[in-house]
Structures are given as structure tokens and as C-alpha cells.
Scaffold this motif. Sequence first.
Motif, PDB file in Angstrom:
ATOM      1  N   THR A 264      12.364 -23.127  -5.988  1.00  0.00           N
ATOM      2  CA  THR A 264      13.138 -22.206  -6.748  1.00  0.00           C
ATOM      3  C   THR A 264      14.702 -22.792  -7.299  1.00  0.00           C
ATOM      4  O   THR A 264      15.282 -23.692  -6.408  1.00  0.00           O
ATOM      5  N   ALA A 265      15.152 -22.209  -8.274  1.00  0.00           N
ATOM      6  CA  ALA A 265      16.262 -22.953  -8.834  1.00  0.00           C
ATOM      7  C   ALA A 265      17.256 -21.612  -9.103  1.00  0.00           C
ATOM      8  O   ALA A 265      16.712 -20.755  -9.786  1.00  0.00           O
ATOM      9  N   THR A 266      18.435 -21.641  -8.806  1.00  0.00           N
ATOM     10  CA  THR A 266      19.225 -20.633  -8.594  1.00  0.00           C
ATOM     11  C   THR A 266      20.721 -21.065  -9.161  1.00  0.00           C
ATOM     12  O   THR A 266      21.397 -22.144  -8.518  1.00  0.00           O
ATOM     13  N   ILE A 267      21.374 -20.473 -10.205  1.00  0.00           N
ATOM     14  CA  ILE A 267      22.415 -20.772 -10.770  1.00  0.00           C
ATOM     15  C   ILE A 267      23.811 -20.412  -9.728  1.00  0.00           C
ATOM     16  O   ILE A 267      23.700 -19.385  -9.228  1.00  0.00           O
ATOM     17  N   SER A 268      24.560 -21.271  -9.212  1.00  0.00           N
ATOM     18  CA  SER A 268      25.536 -21.179  -8.406  1.00  0.00           C
ATOM     19  C   SER A 268      26.816 -21.370  -8.929  1.00  0.00           C
ATOM     20  O   SER A 268      27.878 -20.986  -8.385  1.00  0.00           O
ATOM     21  N   ARG A 269      27.085 -21.870 -10.043  1.00  0.00           N
ATOM     22  CA  ARG A 269      28.352 -22.202 -10.751  1.00  0.00           C
ATOM     23  C   ARG A 269      28.094 -22.399 -12.478  1.00  0.00           C
ATOM     24  O   ARG A 269      27.170 -22.948 -12.744  1.00  0.00           O
ATOM     25  N   VAL A 270      28.854 -21.618 -13.060  1.00  0.00           N
ATOM     26  CA  VAL A 270      28.625 -21.541 -14.560  1.00  0.00           C
ATOM     27  C   VAL A 270      30.010 -22.216 -15.018  1.00  0.00           C
ATOM     28  O   VAL A 270      30.986 -21.643 -14.809  1.00  0.00           O
ATOM     29  N   GLY A 271      29.871 -23.354 -15.799  1.00  0.00           N
ATOM     30  CA  GLY A 271      30.880 -23.882 -16.746  1.00  0.00           C
ATOM     31  C   GLY A 271      30.732 -23.687 -18.033  1.00  0.00           C
ATOM     32  O   GLY A 271      30.073 -22.870 -18.444  1.00  0.00           O
ATOM     33  N   ASN A 272      31.536 -24.439 -18.905  1.00  0.00           N
ATOM     34  CA  ASN A 272      31.482 -24.160 -20.276  1.00  0.00           C
ATOM     35  C   ASN A 272      30.205 -24.797 -20.733  1.00  0.00           C
ATOM     36  O   ASN A 272      29.382 -24.054 -21.897  1.00  0.00           O
ATOM     37  N   ARG A 273      29.896 -25.692 -20.422  1.00  0.00           N
ATOM     38  CA  ARG A 273      28.415 -26.485 -20.926  1.00  0.00           C
ATOM     39  C   ARG A 273      27.610 -26.672 -19.661  1.00  0.00           C
ATOM     40  O   ARG A 273      26.585 -27.103 -19.824  1.00  0.00           O
ATOM     41  N   SER A 274      28.314 -26.570 -18.382  1.00  0.00           N
ATOM     42  CA  SER A 274      27.355 -27.132 -17.351  1.00  0.00           C
ATOM     43  C   SER A 274      27.123 -25.876 -16.314  1.00  0.00           C
ATOM     44  O   SER A 274      27.551 -24.786 -16.427  1.00  0.00           O
ATOM     45  N   ARG A 275      25.990 -25.869 -15.765  1.00  0.00           N
ATOM     46  CA  ARG A 275      25.544 -25.239 -14.729  1.00  0.00           C
ATOM     47  C   ARG A 275      25.264 -25.901 -13.426  1.00  0.00           C
ATOM     48  O   ARG A 275      24.566 -26.684 -13.513  1.00  0.00           O
ATOM     49  N   GLU A 276      25.647 -25.367 -12.274  1.00  0.00           N
ATOM     50  CA  GLU A 276      25.294 -26.075 -11.148  1.00  0.00           C
ATOM     51  C   GLU A 276      24.306 -25.236 -10.647  1.00  0.00           C
ATOM     52  O   GLU A 276      24.097 -23.819 -10.645  1.00  0.00           O
ATOM     53  N   ILE A 277      23.302 -25.935 -10.075  1.00  0.00           N
ATOM     54  CA  ILE A 277      21.858 -25.258  -9.618  1.00  0.00           C
ATOM     55  C   ILE A 277      21.643 -25.463  -8.379  1.00  0.00           C
ATOM     56  O   ILE A 277      21.878 -26.785  -7.756  1.00  0.00           O
ATOM     57  N   GLU A 278      21.350 -24.685  -7.366  1.00  0.00           N
ATOM     58  CA  GLU A 278      20.821 -24.958  -6.009  1.00  0.00           C
ATOM     59  C   GLU A 278      19.313 -24.801  -6.020  1.00  0.00           C
ATOM     60  O   GLU A 278      18.853 -23.623  -6.617  1.00  0.00           O
ATOM     61  N   PHE A 279      18.648 -25.655  -5.219  1.00  0.00           N
ATOM     62  CA  PHE A 279      17.234 -25.869  -5.439  1.00  0.00           C
ATOM     63  C   PHE A 279      16.673 -25.628  -4.151  1.00  0.00           C
ATOM     64  O   PHE A 279      17.306 -26.093  -3.133  1.00  0.00           O
ATOM     65  N   SER A 280      15.567 -25.194  -3.989  1.00  0.00           N
ATOM     66  CA  SER A 280      14.792 -25.002  -2.552  1.00  0.00           C
ATOM     67  C   SER A 280      13.271 -25.329  -2.917  1.00  0.00           C
ATOM     68  O   SER A 280      12.820 -24.713  -3.747  1.00  0.00           O
ATOM     69  N   ALA A 281      12.536 -26.086  -1.905  1.00  0.00           N
ATOM     70  CA  ALA A 281      11.327 -26.131  -2.062  1.00  0.00           C
ATOM     71  C   ALA A 281      10.595 -25.571  -0.484  1.00  0.00           C
ATOM     72  O   ALA A 281      11.178 -26.057   0.423  1.00  0.00           O
ATOM     73  N   SER A 282       9.523 -24.799  -0.715  1.00  0.00           N
ATOM     74  CA  SER A 282       8.897 -24.530   0.598  1.00  0.00           C
ATOM     75  C   SER A 282       7.718 -24.566   0.636  1.00  0.00           C
ATOM     76  O   SER A 282       6.839 -24.371  -0.542  1.00  0.00           O
ATOM     77  N   VAL A 283       6.844 -25.030   1.556  1.00  0.00           N
ATOM     78  CA  VAL A 283       5.552 -25.022   1.535  1.00  0.00           C
ATOM     79  C   VAL A 283       5.006 -23.571   1.991  1.00  0.00           C
ATOM     80  O   VAL A 283       5.508 -22.920   2.999  1.00  0.00           O
ATOM     81  N   ILE A 284       4.251 -22.841   1.350  1.00  0.00           N
ATOM     82  CA  ILE A 284       3.783 -21.446   1.758  1.00  0.00           C
ATOM     83  C   ILE A 284       2.151 -21.549   2.016  1.00  0.00           C
ATOM     84  O   ILE A 284       1.725 -20.484   2.787  1.00  0.00           O
ATOM     85  N   CYS A 285       1.526 -22.580   1.760  1.00  0.00           N
ATOM     86  CA  CYS A 285      -0.094 -22.663   2.388  1.00  0.00           C
ATOM     87  C   CYS A 285      -0.068 -23.985   2.604  1.00  0.00           C
ATOM     88  O   CYS A 285       0.383 -24.970   1.771  1.00  0.00           O
ATOM     89  N   ARG A 286      -0.966 -24.426   3.542  1.00  0.00           N
ATOM     90  CA  ARG A 286      -1.334 -25.874   3.804  1.00  0.00           C
ATOM     91  C   ARG A 286      -2.585 -26.057   4.248  1.00  0.00           C
ATOM     92  O   ARG A 286      -3.417 -25.352   4.796  1.00  0.00           O
ATOM     93  N   GLY A 287      -3.104 -27.228   3.670  1.00  0.00           N
ATOM     94  CA  GLY A 287      -4.386 -27.514   4.084  1.00  0.00           C
ATOM     95  C   GLY A 287      -4.498 -27.873   5.513  1.00  0.00           C
ATOM     96  O   GLY A 287      -3.769 -28.179   6.105  1.00  0.00           O
ATOM     97  N   ARG A 288      -5.868 -27.578   5.839  1.00  0.00           N
ATOM     98  CA  ARG A 288      -6.195 -27.759   7.378  1.00  0.00           C
ATOM     99  C   ARG A 288      -7.417 -28.544   7.324  1.00  0.00           C
ATOM    100  O   ARG A 288      -8.596 -28.516   7.874  1.00  0.00           O
ATOM    101  N   PRO A 289      -7.188 -30.053   7.278  1.00  0.00           N
ATOM    102  CA  PRO A 289      -8.122 -31.061   7.362  1.00  0.00           C
ATOM    103  C   PRO A 289      -8.894 -31.190   8.659  1.00  0.00           C
ATOM    104  O   PRO A 289     -10.162 -31.720   9.044  1.00  0.00           O
ATOM    105  N   ASP A 290      -7.970 -30.614   9.809  1.00  0.00           N
ATOM    106  CA  ASP A 290      -8.551 -30.787  11.142  1.00  0.00           C
ATOM    107  C   ASP A 290      -9.606 -29.704  11.354  1.00  0.00           C
ATOM    108  O   ASP A 290     -10.421 -29.942  12.218  1.00  0.00           O
ATOM    109  N   VAL A 291      -9.709 -28.613  10.483  1.00  0.00           N
ATOM    110  CA  VAL A 291     -10.745 -27.628  10.556  1.00  0.00           C
ATOM    111  C   VAL A 291     -11.923 -28.031   9.803  1.00  0.00           C
ATOM    112  O   VAL A 291     -13.167 -28.011  10.226  1.00  0.00           O
ATOM    113  N   SER A 292     -11.927 -28.345   8.456  1.00  0.00           N
ATOM    114  CA  SER A 292     -12.875 -28.713   7.699  1.00  0.00           C
ATOM    115  C   SER A 292     -11.954 -29.671   6.303  1.00  0.00           C
ATOM    116  O   SER A 292     -10.964 -29.300   6.197  1.00  0.00           O
ATOM    117  N   GLU A 293     -12.897 -30.228   5.801  1.00  0.00           N
ATOM    118  CA  GLU A 293     -12.420 -30.685   4.245  1.00  0.00           C
ATOM    119  C   GLU A 293     -11.627 -29.945   3.298  1.00  0.00           C
ATOM    120  O   GLU A 293     -10.527 -30.306   2.532  1.00  0.00           O
TER     121      GLU A 293
END
Length: 129
Positions: free
Chosen positions: A76-105
Motif C-alpha cells: 500500500t502507498a498513501t500520500i502523507s504530504r503534498v508539495g507543489n511538485r512533490s508528494r511524500e508517500i508512506e509504504f507498507s508491505a504485508s504478507v497475507i498468505c504464506r506457503g506451507r512447504p512443511d505440509v506439502s509442496e
Amino acid sequence: MSKATIGLSATHRRYVPYSHAHYAGNLVDGAYVLGLFGDVATEVCIQADGDEGLFASYSDVQFLQPLRAGDVVEVTATISRVGNRSREIEFSASVICRGRPDVSESAAEVLPEPLVITRAKGTVVVPVE
């Protein structure tokens, strides 16, 4: 006319294929997430200014947890500051699903809570109207 406002955001989801694993334990390098941040920043710029913009810099990047092949990652990217030509953006990355190779391939699970793996702050610039 710019529609850039604080709080404007975009979210992308992507499955991380095993072909992107570079390290033991099917770990994926942090640059993969930074590439996804660039993609979602582009969408925010298009929504805000009708232009893809140009990524100028990161002021902070924190790799908090590993990303693994077989994960589904949400960025996700969210604008946190707006300038004349610049935009400051805050980013977040989250894992929502994960492989389980310990169970099966091909086993995987939806995580009960998203696992925040990366946070960052960056600046993009867009053309003057």
C-alpha cells in the motif's frame, strides 16, 4: 488539475513465485518489495496527478520480516504530504498468505493477521501543471 490529497492511497497484491527466491529457506530479496513500492507509487501518482511521476528518493526503509516464495504480499502507498511538485508517500508491505512447504509442496494458508514485513517513506515528483 491535481487531485493529490493527504490520505489518497492505492493497494496491490501479488503472489511471489518460487522463481524469485534467491536465498536458503526460499527467501526473496528486499529489492523485490521496493519494486512493488515503485509500482503502487505509480498508481498513486496517476490517480493524484494524471501522470506516472518519477520516484526521487527513499528517506527510510525498514525490513521487518522476511518475504518468502509462495507468499501473497499486499503493498500500500498513501500520500502523507503534498508539495507543489512533490508528494511524500508512506509504504507498507504485508504478507497475507504464506506457503506451507512443511505440509506439502503446494500447501498454503491465509494468515490470521497480515504480517507487516516492510515499511518505507519516499518522495515522488510530478510535472508542473
